[in-house]
Design an enzyme around this catalytic site. Structure first.
Site, short mmCIF file in Angstrom:
data_model
loop_
_atom_site.label_atom_id
_atom_site.label_comp_id
_atom_site.label_asym_id
_atom_site.label_seq_id
_atom_site.Cartn_x
_atom_site.Cartn_y
_atom_site.Cartn_z
N GLY A 52 -8.26 -3.21 -4.17
CA GLY A 52 -8.97 -2.24 -5.02
C GLY A 52 -9.89 -1.26 -4.32
CD1 TRP A 54 -7.84 3.06 -0.28
CD2 TRP A 54 -5.99 4.15 -0.86
NE1 TRP A 54 -7.19 3.41 0.87
CE2 TRP A 54 -6.05 4.07 0.55
CE3 TRP A 54 -4.89 4.79 -1.45
CZ2 TRP A 54 -5.06 4.62 1.38
CZ3 TRP A 54 -3.91 5.34 -0.64
CH2 TRP A 54 -3.99 5.26 0.77
CG ASP A 72 -0.94 -4.42 -5.67
OD1 ASP A 72 -1.25 -3.64 -4.75
OD2 ASP A 72 -0.40 -5.53 -5.45
CG ASP A 89 8.54 -4.37 -8.14
OD1 ASP A 89 8.48 -3.24 -7.62
OD2 ASP A 89 9.22 -5.30 -7.67
CG ASP A 113 -2.88 1.66 1.49
OD1 ASP A 113 -2.27 1.99 2.52
OD2 ASP A 113 -3.96 1.03 1.51
CE LYS A 153 0.25 1.08 4.00
NZ LYS A 153 -0.92 0.25 4.34
C1 LIG Z 1 -2.37 -2.35 2.08
S1 LIG Z 1 -2.38 -3.06 0.48
C2 LIG Z 1 -3.24 -1.85 -0.47
C3 LIG Z 1 -4.73 -1.78 -0.20
C4 LIG Z 1 -5.45 -0.86 -1.21
N1 LIG Z 1 -5.14 0.54 -0.98
C5 LIG Z 1 -6.94 -1.00 -1.17
O1 LIG Z 1 -7.64 -0.01 -0.93
O2 LIG Z 1 -7.46 -2.10 -1.42
C6 LIG Z 1 -0.72 -2.86 -0.03
C7 LIG Z 1 -0.40 -3.34 -1.44
O3 LIG Z 1 0.94 -2.98 -1.80
C8 LIG Z 1 1.35 -3.91 -2.80
N2 LIG Z 1 2.79 -3.86 -3.04
C9 LIG Z 1 3.78 -4.11 -2.17
N3 LIG Z 1 4.98 -3.99 -2.77
C10 LIG Z 1 4.75 -3.64 -4.07
C11 LIG Z 1 5.59 -3.36 -5.20
N4 LIG Z 1 6.91 -3.42 -5.11
N5 LIG Z 1 5.00 -3.03 -6.36
C12 LIG Z 1 3.64 -2.97 -6.47
N6 LIG Z 1 2.80 -3.22 -5.43
C13 LIG Z 1 3.34 -3.55 -4.25
C14 LIG Z 1 0.89 -5.25 -2.21
O4 LIG Z 1 0.79 -6.22 -3.22
C15 LIG Z 1 -0.47 -4.87 -1.59
O5 LIG Z 1 -1.53 -5.22 -2.43
#
Ligand SMILES: C[S@@+](CC[C@H](N)C(=O)[O-])C[C@H]1O[C@@H](n2cnc3c(N)ncnc32)[C@H](O)[C@@H]1O
Length: 202
Positions: A52, A54, A72, A89, A113, A153
């Site tokens: 969270g 961002w 997420d 998803d 991200d 990203k």
């Molecule tokens: C690097 S983290 C994000 C950090 C976030 N920007 C922050 O500031 O806290 C990447 C996120 O992508 C999510 N993610 C990966 N594949 C996903 C999908 N298919 N659908 C939704 N979220 C996904 C992961 O659960 C993870 O929480």
């Protein structure tokens, strides 16, 4: 590598001191200080939003008149009134419907991200991450307003030319960004994109 670790520790400490859920918060702060793409009153869609960081940054930037919607696989626990979270998803069609409903109109800004859980097989992780970024672009076709901005990203690797080309077809301006809070040893890079014109044709 030692310098990288020290920098990681520094941003982790700063995040804790300033009440951010993740050090990733500083990546968005830095990008927005440079490009100023999140403004008061904006609607922002944040893909891959847990835990969270961002969302917290965007919430402050859009203020009480703005709205931030996060998506997420993991639940996010924030109390900010202008933030809503969808647990789901990004590939599921229901997420698109829910996001549009919560945004109330097309977003001014899409953030991504998104990163897969790491398997350890670099090529596979890289390719999965590229697919997620392309999905962010696909969702933008339905959820981002014409002329809107994105901050996304992308892991640098075999598929980055393909994704970069898709970004350049879809936005007027595309600029790579390597924020200070991103480890220099990491293959992650961000793209600031401006002027969405929604052309996803190959
Ligand atoms: C690097 S983290 C994000 C950090 C976030 N920007 C922050 O500031 O806290 C990447 C996120 O992508 C999510 N993610 C990966 N594949 C996903 C999908 N298919 N659908 C939704 N979220 C996904 C992961 O659960 C993870 O929480």
């Amino acid at each position: 590598m030692r310098l990288d670790q020290a920098r990681k520790d520094l941003y982790r400490r700063l995040a804790k001191e300033q009440g951010y859920k993740s050090r990733a918060a500083f990546k968005l702060i830095e990008a927005n200080e440079k490009y100023g793409f999140i403004r008061q009153g904006d609607r922002v869609l944040d893909l891959g939003s847990a835990p969270g960081g961002w969302l917290q940054v965007a919430s402050k930037l859009v203020g009480p008149e703005g709205r931030v919607v996060g998506v997420d696989l993991q639940a996010v626990h924030l109390k900010d009134k202008n933030v809503s979270s969808i647990v789901g998803d990004v590939n599921s069609p229901e997420v698109l419907e829910k996001a549009l409903g919560l945004l109330g109109r097309r977003a001014d800004v899409v953030l991504s991200d998104l990163a897969p859980s790491v398997s350890g097989v670099w090529e596979l992780d890289n390719s999965r991450q590229a697919d997620l970024t392309l999905r962010a672009l696909e969702l933008s076709a339905s959820l981002l307003k014409g002329g809107g901005c994105a901050f996304l990203k992308l892991f640098e690797g075999e598929r980055s030319p393909e994704v970069r080309a898709a970004l350049k077809r879809s936005f007027k301006i595309v600029r790579p960004v390597k924020p200070a809070a991103s480890r220099s040893a990491s293959s992650e890079l961000y793209y600031y994109c401006e002027g969405w014109h929604g052309d996803l044709r190959p």
